[in-house]
Design a protein around this motif. Structure first.
Motif, short mmCIF file in Angstrom:
data_model
loop_
_atom_site.label_atom_id
_atom_site.label_comp_id
_atom_site.label_asym_id
_atom_site.label_seq_id
_atom_site.Cartn_x
_atom_site.Cartn_y
_atom_site.Cartn_z
N ASP A 13 5.86 2.12 2.91
CA ASP A 13 5.61 0.85 2.26
C ASP A 13 6.79 -0.10 2.42
OD1 ASP A 13 7.54 1.30 0.21
OD2 ASP A 13 6.06 2.27 -1.09
N SER A 14 6.69 -1.28 1.81
CA SER A 14 7.71 -2.31 1.96
C SER A 14 9.07 -1.89 1.42
CB SER A 14 7.28 -3.60 1.24
OG SER A 14 6.38 -4.34 2.01
N THR A 15 9.09 -0.89 0.53
CA THR A 15 10.36 -0.46 -0.07
C THR A 15 10.91 0.80 0.60
OG1 THR A 15 9.29 0.88 -1.78
CG2 THR A 15 9.61 -1.45 -2.26
N THR A 16 10.42 1.13 1.78
CA THR A 16 10.85 2.27 2.61
C THR A 16 10.39 3.62 2.06
OG1 THR A 16 13.04 2.75 1.63
CG2 THR A 16 12.92 0.97 3.29
N CYS A 17 9.45 3.64 1.13
CA CYS A 17 8.97 4.91 0.61
C CYS A 17 7.81 5.43 1.47
CB CYS A 17 8.53 4.77 -0.85
SG CYS A 17 9.92 4.51 -1.97
N PRO B 225 5.64 12.10 -5.99
CA PRO B 225 5.11 10.92 -6.69
C PRO B 225 5.88 9.65 -6.34
CG PRO B 225 5.24 12.78 -8.19
CD PRO B 225 5.93 13.21 -6.92
N GLY B 226 5.15 8.62 -5.98
CA GLY B 226 5.78 7.37 -5.58
C GLY B 226 6.32 7.38 -4.17
N GLY B 227 6.10 8.48 -3.45
CA GLY B 227 6.62 8.60 -2.10
C GLY B 227 8.10 8.94 -2.11
N PHE B 228 8.64 9.31 -0.96
CA PHE B 228 10.08 9.55 -0.88
C PHE B 228 10.73 8.43 -0.09
CE2 PHE B 228 8.52 11.90 2.88
CZ PHE B 228 9.42 11.51 3.86
N PRO B 229 11.83 7.88 -0.61
CA PRO B 229 12.47 6.75 0.08
C PRO B 229 13.33 7.18 1.24
CG PRO B 229 13.65 7.27 -1.93
CD PRO B 229 12.46 8.21 -1.88
N ALA C 154 1.80 10.09 1.64
CA ALA C 154 0.71 10.79 2.31
C ALA C 154 -0.60 10.08 2.06
CB ALA C 154 0.62 12.23 1.80
N SER C 155 -1.52 10.17 3.01
CA SER C 155 -2.84 9.54 2.89
C SER C 155 -3.89 10.51 3.41
CB SER C 155 -2.88 8.24 3.69
OG SER C 155 -4.13 7.60 3.55
N ARG C 156 -4.90 10.76 2.57
CA ARG C 156 -5.98 11.68 2.92
C ARG C 156 -7.30 10.92 2.95
NH1 ARG C 156 -2.20 14.35 -0.14
NH2 ARG C 156 -1.76 16.53 0.40
N GLY C 157 -8.02 11.03 4.04
CA GLY C 157 -9.33 10.40 4.12
C GLY C 157 -10.31 11.02 3.14
N ILE C 158 -11.17 10.19 2.57
CA ILE C 158 -12.11 10.64 1.55
C ILE C 158 -13.56 10.45 1.99
CG2 ILE C 158 -12.86 10.32 -0.84
CD1 ILE C 158 -10.08 11.43 -0.68
N ALA C 159 -13.83 9.38 2.73
CA ALA C 159 -15.21 9.02 3.09
C ALA C 159 -15.67 9.77 4.33
CB ALA C 159 -15.31 7.51 3.32
N GLU C 160 -16.98 9.91 4.46
CA GLU C 160 -17.54 10.47 5.68
C GLU C 160 -17.40 9.45 6.81
OE1 GLU C 160 -18.74 13.49 6.30
OE2 GLU C 160 -18.20 14.08 4.25
N PRO C 161 -17.14 9.90 8.03
CA PRO C 161 -16.99 8.96 9.16
C PRO C 161 -18.23 8.09 9.36
CG PRO C 161 -16.15 11.11 9.75
CD PRO C 161 -16.84 11.29 8.42
N ALA C 162 -18.01 6.88 9.82
CA ALA C 162 -19.11 5.93 10.04
C ALA C 162 -20.02 6.36 11.17
CB ALA C 162 -18.53 4.54 10.33
#
Length: 771
Positions: free
Chosen positions: A530-534, A604-608, A537-545
Motif C-alpha cells: 500500500d501507499s505506506t509501504t505495508c 494485521p495491518g500488513g508488515f511495513p 496478503a490477498s485471497r480471491g473469493i469469487a468464482e472465475p468469470a
C-alpha cells in the motif's frame, strides 16, 4: 457536445446517503447485487482480498466495512454479470468499437476467451492458449530486444510483477515502463534527493498521533476515500487540517461516515478542512515559499527578542544540509511575487504558517496536483523543506505522505518494475538466475511513446492498463500504434488500447484479484504494497468469470517459456504451481525488504518495509536530509504573460478510476450526464464572452506543428481561481504534447496545461441540412 449535461450544486457531504445510493445503483447496473454484499465483507480484511482500486493503507483493526464508494464500484465492475464473449466480438468490428465510449467498452463485461485480431474481417477471433503462446514466443524471438516494451499497470501483484520484470531482463532489456511514470515518478525522483527514500515515511498509526495535516493537490473524497476515516478521527481529537487545492473538493470540506448510524441519521457532518486555500494551478511552490518566509520572519523576530526559535534548530543542525541557502532564497523572494504566482494573499499564507508553527507533529499529504507539473520535482521538494523546518520527518505523527493511485503501483517498483537500472539489484539477479542482466537504462512511458512514434519500438506487451488512452499526444500516438508489429494485452476487460490493432494483436484474458486462483498446490495467495509501504496478503473469493481464464503469473510464465531458452535456475512451472515459491525468490533478491516474507503474510495491518528516513537515517549524497532550492516560483509551462491563456487542470470524476469510467456523473461536483465539460471561473467566462453551458473547444497554447485541440465541451461556471480551468482525464489527453513533462521525472505535466478557449458558433438554421 452532449445535450444531456446537467449542473446542480451538490450541497451534501462526502460519504453519507449519497455514497450508499451510489453503491446500490452501481451494483444493480452491473448485475452484482447478489454476490457483492457477501464479498464486500472480505474487502481489505485479513484472510480476504485487497481492493483493486486505490493503494490507501489497510488498518490492523479494520472497520466493519473496510471499503469506500469507489473501491466498491471497482469490485462491482469486476464482479459484473456482463461478458464480452467471442459472440460479442463476432458481432462487432474493431472499427465499430472504436466509436464506443470508454464506459461502453468496459461495461460490455469480462473477457472470457483469448482472442487474436483478424485484419481481413476487422474482428477479434478466438484462439487457443497454446497457439497464442507459441506465436507470441516465436515473434518475440525475432525482435531486437531493444525494440520490445514490457508495460505494467499498477494492479499486478508482487508475485506477478517480480516474474514480469525477470522475464523482461532475461529477454534482454530494461524497457519496463509503468503507470507510475504517468503520475508519481516525480515522487520517486524528488524524495531520494531530499530524504534518501523514494517512498513516503508515514504509517497509518501516525495519523493517530498527529495534531496537524497539510494537504496539497489531492482529492481525498474521490481518490482515497478511506483516508477520510483517519481525517475524521484526527479532527475529533482537535487536529487542524490545512488544504491547498485549486478546486474546493467535497471530501476536504465535510464528511458523514456511513459506518456511524447516528451520524447518518442526523446528517451531522464532520468538518474536515479547518483552513482551505484555493491555490493557483502551478502556484504551490510560491505558496510554500510564502509559508516558509513567514516562519523565517517570525523566527528572526523571536531571536532578536531573545526568545526560543520557532524552528527545530537541533534537528536542522544535526540532520539537514542546505538550510542557510534555502533560508536566503525564501527571505529574498518578495511577497508581491509570492502573491502573484500563488494566487493567494499574504494574510492567508501567514495564517497557514501560524497553524504550522503551533503544531507539534505535522503530516504532509499530497497527490498528483504536485507531481504533474513542469517543476513537479521542485513542488515535492518544497513540501519536504517545510517539514524539515520543524523536524517533521522521522518521528511519530509526522512525515511526508504521497497518496498513490493504483493498488500496487508502489509495490511493483519495489520488486523490480523499473526502467532505471540503479533501482534494481542486478548483480543479485545475475547470481540468483545465472545470466547477465542488461545494464542499459530502459524506456519509461515518454521514451516508449517516442519509440512508437519514431518506429524504434516494434512490440508492446501490456500487463493490464490502457496505455494509449492514458498517454499524452493522442493525435500522433493512436495512428502510430497500428504500425507496431506485435501488441499483447493481458486484461480483464476491453478498452480502447486493445482496439488499436497492431500487425499482430492478442487479447489475453486473466483472472481478477477478486477471483479464486486455483493452481496445483491449491488456492493461491498474492500480495500487494500500500501507499505506506505495508505488505498485505490477498485471497480471491469469487468464482472465475470464465473457465478459460488464466492467472497473470501463468500467462507470463507461458510466454516466457515460449520465448526464452531453458534456464534451470528459473522454475517458471514451479512458481505457477505455488506462488509461495515466488515469494521465496523475492526474499532472496530483496532480503532486507522481505525478511520472512511467507511467514508474515497475515500480519494485521500488513508488515511495513523498512524506510531509513523513518529512523532519521538519510541515504542521500550528503548523508543528511537536504533542503532544496526551487528553480522558480511557477511550476507550470505557462509563464503567465498571456492573459488569454488559461491553466488547465485535468482531473478524475467521482465515477472514475484512472481510465476506467463507471458512468457519466460527477456527483460531488454536481455534474451529471456528460464528461465533456470545462469548469471555469465566472470572471473568465465574462471576459471571454462565454455563457453557461455554451459549446467551446480547448486548444493547447503551443506552436509545435501538431494539432492539440478538443472540441465539444460545455462551459460551466465553477468555483475555481481565475486564470484556471478544469476538465476530465482522459478526454483531455489529446491536448497534452509529449514534450510537456516534469523536468527530471518526465511525468506528463497535466495539472497546469496552457490552453486557449475557442467559442463554437451555433449553427444557423439556414445552414442545417434539410429533413
Amino acid at each position: 457536445m452532449s445535450d444531456d449535461v446537467e449542473f446542480e450544486r451538490y450541497d451534501h457531504p462526502a460519504g453519507g446517503w449519497g455514497s450508499v445510493k451510489s453503491l446500490v445503483r452501481h451494483s444493480t447496473r452491473q448485475g452484482a447485487i447478489g454476490t457483492a454484499p457477501d464479498l464486500l465483507r472480505y474487502h481489505n480484511k485479513p484472510k480476504g482480498y485487497m481492493c483493486t482500486s486505490c493503494a490507501w493503507a489497510k488498518p490492523a483493526v479494520p472497520h466493519n466495512a473496510e471499503f469506500c464508494e469507489n473501491g466498491a464500484k471497482a469490485t462491482f465492475w469486476e464482479l459484473t454479470s456482463n461478458r464480452a464473449t467471442p459472440e460479442f466480438f463476432a458481432g462487432h468490428s474493431v472499427s465499430e468499437l472504436l466509436g464506443w465510449s470508454d464506459f461502453e467498452l468496459e461495461n460490455e463485461g469480462r473477457l472470457t476467451h483469448p482472442m487474436r485480431y483478424d485484419r481481413e474481417t476487422d474482428r477479434y477471433r478466438p484462439v487457443s492458449w497454446d497457439e497464442a503462446f507459441r506465436d507470441i514466443g516465436t515473434k518475440l524471438k525475432a525482435f531486437d530486444p531493444e525494440s520490445v516494451v514490457f508495460y505494467a499497470s499498477g494492479r499486478a501483484s508482487l508475485e506477478t510483477s517480480y516474474m514480469y520484470q525477470l522475464f523482461a531482463r532475461l529477454y534482454g532489456n530494461n524497457n519496463l515502463p509503468d503507470s507510475s511514470n504517468m503520475c508519481h515518478e516525480t515522487t520517486s525522483v524528488a524524495l531520494p534527493e531530499s530524504i534518501g527514500t523514494p517512498v513516503g515515511t508515514v504509517l497509518l498509526e501516525d495519523f493517530e498521533a498527529t495534531d496537524c495535516i497539510f494537504a496539497f493537490g489531492q482529492n481525498v473524497g474521490t481518490n482515497s476515500p478511506r483516508l477520510l476515516h483517519s481525517l475524521q478521527e484526527a479532527r475529533e481529537r482537535g487536529a487542524r487540517i490545512v488544504v491547498f487545492n485549486p478546486l474546493r473538493e467535497k471530501g476536504w470540506e465535510e464528511f458523514v461516515n456511513p459506518q456511524r448510524p447516528g451520524q447518518m441519521i442526523a446528517q451531522d457532518a464532520t468538518r474536515i478542512a479547518t483552513q482551505y486555500y484555493q491555490v493557483r494551478a502551478g502556484g504551490d511552490i510560491a505558496a510554500l515559499i510564502g509559508v516558509a518566509k513567514a516562519l523565517f520572519d517570525w523566527d528572526g523576530a523571536a531571536r532578536k527578542r531573545g526568545e526560543r526559535s520557532i524552528l527545530d534548530v537541533d534537528f536542522i543542525g544535526t540532520h539537514t544540509h542546505g538550510f542557510e541557502t534555502f533560508r536566503a532564497f525564501a527571505e529574498e523572494t518578495s511577497w508581491a511575487d509570492i502573491e502573484q504566482e500563488s494566487g493567494l494573499n499574504r494574510a492567508s499564507l501567514e495564517a497557514a504558517a501560524k497553524t504550522y508553527s503551533e503544531a507539534k507533529s505535522v503530516i504532509a499529504v499530497y497527490g498528483m496536483g504536485l507531481t504533474q507539473h513542469r517543476l513537479g520535482v521542485h513542488n515535492v521538494q518544497m513540501l519536504v523543506n517545510l517539514l524539515l523546518l520543524r523536524g517533521n520527518i522521522g518521528r511519530p505523527g509526522a512525515g511526508i505522505c504521497p497518496v498513490r493511485g493504483h493498488s500496487n503501483v508502489q509495490g511493483q517498483r519495489t520488486v523490480g518494475i523499473a526502467d532505471k537500472t540503479e533501482l534494481v539489484p542486478l548483480d543479485r539477479l545475475a547470481e540468483q538466475y545465472g545470466f547477465s542482466p542488461p545494464r542499459k537504462d530502459g524506456r519509461a512511458t515518454i521514451e516508449t511513446c517516442e519509440g512508437v512514434l519514431d518506429g524504434t519500438v516494434r512490440a508492446f506487451v501490456g500487463l493490464g492498463g490502457n496505455f494509449v488512452r492514458a498517454a499524452p499526444e493522442h493525435g500522433l500516438m493512436e495512428p502510430a500504434w497500428t504500425n507496431l508489429d506485435l501488441s499483447v494485452q493481458i486484461a480483464t476487460k476491453l478498452n480502447r488500447t486493445h482496439l488499436l490493432a497492431a500487425k499482430t494483436t492478442y487479447l489475453l484474458p486473466c483472472l481478477s484479484r477478486l477471483e479464486i486462483d486455483e493452481q496445483k498446490s491449491g488456492p493461491q495467495i498474492v500480495t500487494i504494497e500500500d501507499s505506506t509501504t505495508c505488505i498485505h496478503a490477498s485471497r480471491g473469493i469469487a468464482e472465475p468469470a470464465s473457465e478459460h481464464l488464466l492467472s497473470e503469473p501463468k500467462i507470463i510464465a507461458e510466454i516466457a517459456k515460449a520465448t526464452l531458452p531453458p534456464n534451470p535456475k528459473v522454475p517458471w512451472d514451479a512458481w505457477v504451481d505455488d506462488y509461495g515459491l515466488v515469494r521465496d525468490a523475492i526474499e532472496e533478491t530483496y532480503p532486507d525488504q522481505f525478511r520472512n516474507f511467507n511467514e508474515r503474510l497475515d500480519l494485521p495491518g500488513g508488515f511495513p518495509r523498512p524506510v531509513p528516513a523513518r529512523d532519521r537515517i538519510w541515504e542521500t549524497d550528503t548523508k543528511r536530509a537536504n533542503f532544496k532550492v526551487p528553480k522558480a516560483l511557477c511550476a507550470s509551462f505557462d509563464d503567465g504573460r498571456d492573459g488569454d491563456v488559461l491553466r488547465l487542470i485535468t482531473l478524475r470524476s467521482n465515477d472514475q478510476f484512472n481510465t476506467t469510467i463507471y458512468g457519466d456523473d460527477d456527483r460531488f461536483r454536481g455534474i451529471y450526464g456528460s464528461r465533456m465539460v470545462v469548469m471555469m471561473n465566472k470572471d473568465d467566462m465574462l471576459r471571454f464572452g462565454i455563457s453557461q453551458e455554451a459549446e467551446i473547444a480547448l486548444r493547447t497554447a503551443v506552436e509545435d506543428g501538431v494539432e492539440h485541440r478538443v472540441a465539444g465541451f460545455a462551459a460551466l461556471e465553477y468555483d475555481i481561481p481565475p486564470g484556471n480551468c478544469a476538465a476530465y482525464f482522459p478526454e483531455c489527453n489529446p491536448l497534452v504534447p509529449l514534450w510537456q513533462f516534469a523536468e527530471e521525472s518526465r511525468t506528463p505535466a497535466v495539472k497546469s496545461l496552457p490552453v486557449r478557449i475557442e467559442k463554437i458558433a451555433p449553427v444557423a438554421r439556414e445552414d442545417l441540412p434539410a429533413a
